[in-house]
Design an enzyme around this catalytic site. Sequence first.
Site, mmCIF file in Angstrom:
data_model
loop_
_atom_site.group_PDB
_atom_site.id
_atom_site.type_symbol
_atom_site.label_atom_id
_atom_site.label_comp_id
_atom_site.label_asym_id
_atom_site.label_seq_id
_atom_site.Cartn_x
_atom_site.Cartn_y
_atom_site.Cartn_z
ATOM 1 N N ARG A 1 -2.267 0.334 24.950
ATOM 2 C CA ARG A 1 -0.961 0.100 24.209
ATOM 3 C C ARG A 1 0.132 -0.889 24.745
ATOM 4 O O ARG A 1 0.488 -0.481 26.017
ATOM 5 C CB ARG A 1 -0.351 1.574 23.756
ATOM 6 C CG ARG A 1 -1.252 2.340 22.902
ATOM 7 C CD ARG A 1 -1.204 1.560 21.369
ATOM 8 N NE ARG A 1 -2.093 2.490 20.435
ATOM 9 C CZ ARG A 1 -3.336 1.857 20.343
ATOM 10 N NH1 ARG A 1 -3.895 1.128 20.900
ATOM 11 N NH2 ARG A 1 -3.875 2.636 19.332
ATOM 12 N N HIS B 1 -4.278 -8.812 20.052
ATOM 13 C CA HIS B 1 -4.715 -7.305 19.922
ATOM 14 C C HIS B 1 -6.133 -7.451 19.187
ATOM 15 O O HIS B 1 -6.487 -6.810 18.109
ATOM 16 C CB HIS B 1 -3.907 -6.581 18.998
ATOM 17 C CG HIS B 1 -4.020 -5.091 19.152
ATOM 18 N ND1 HIS B 1 -2.975 -4.195 18.828
ATOM 19 C CD2 HIS B 1 -4.981 -4.202 19.669
ATOM 20 C CE1 HIS B 1 -3.399 -2.838 19.003
ATOM 21 N NE2 HIS B 1 -4.690 -2.890 19.422
#
Length: 313
Positions: free
Chosen positions: A228, A276
Amino acid sequence: MSLLLLGSWSALERDQWLSLLQPALPGECWILDVPLNAADAAEVEAAIVANPAPGSLGNLPRLRLIQSVWAGVDKLLADPGLPADVPVARMVDPAMNEAMVHTALWAVLSLHRRFFELAAQQAQAIWRQPEQLRAADWQVLVLGLGELGGRVARSLAAQGYAVSAWSTRPAVVEGVQCFHTDASLVQALARADTVVNLLPLTVATQGFFDAARLAQMKHGASLVNLARGAHVVEADLLQALEAGHLRHAVLDVFAQEPLPPQHPFWQHPQITVLPHCAAQTDPRSALAVVVGNLRALREGRPLQHLVQRQRGY
């Protein structure tokens, strides 16, 4: 009873899920948006979600399961309107796990064999051969030993790397030296040539890689963040790279996504930016996980991959 399909996704993504779910669960009634009246809301038995808007799941009186189709549930759990008494299941997708292994292997191998630097040399027509180290001489530290971290650690060890791993709880992984204390983390960071972050995002791991933690890393080491963006204090990482303490960073996740065009990471010579994409849920394989839990709910069998809310994952 009805099933709710809801998420922060495009209509195309939603329809792809629906096209797979409907044949697998024939006869079900599907709701594709937050119910607007009490009668429809009272019919919802389970919600299949992908980070729905906060408050979306708060007024469903008969809701018995919240099944995420994404592995990360930190944003879902942060919703103050999330029903406290409804089980939440995260996604453990075999295809996504395999994709994460591939990305971690690529990043570690590229750092070990200096492939990022060789690409920069090519752009400048520089012919310079790097030192070739054996995998056994390259120390890799994997942070987090959940479903993804455990697979990544085992796969790196199978390639001959000297792999250690740290998690918040004791764990055993064949071929991997495992630690769980704060003192052992400091020692492992000081030895590792590459640190691969796969920790869950919790209150305790928010800002995990700050200036103090980055200073504990071996001089010349590299960071691979596949977990994250909130794990990394971006300004502190930039400072550690520019000061020469760290050699390179491979980043798949960021504090703000999409990464703004003006962000310094884009043009930094020691940072590799991924949008991502290290490991995405594959609906074709994740479908079996969703359907399995929905059938278990109906049949009164144990649900799989339930989130422990007190731990945050």
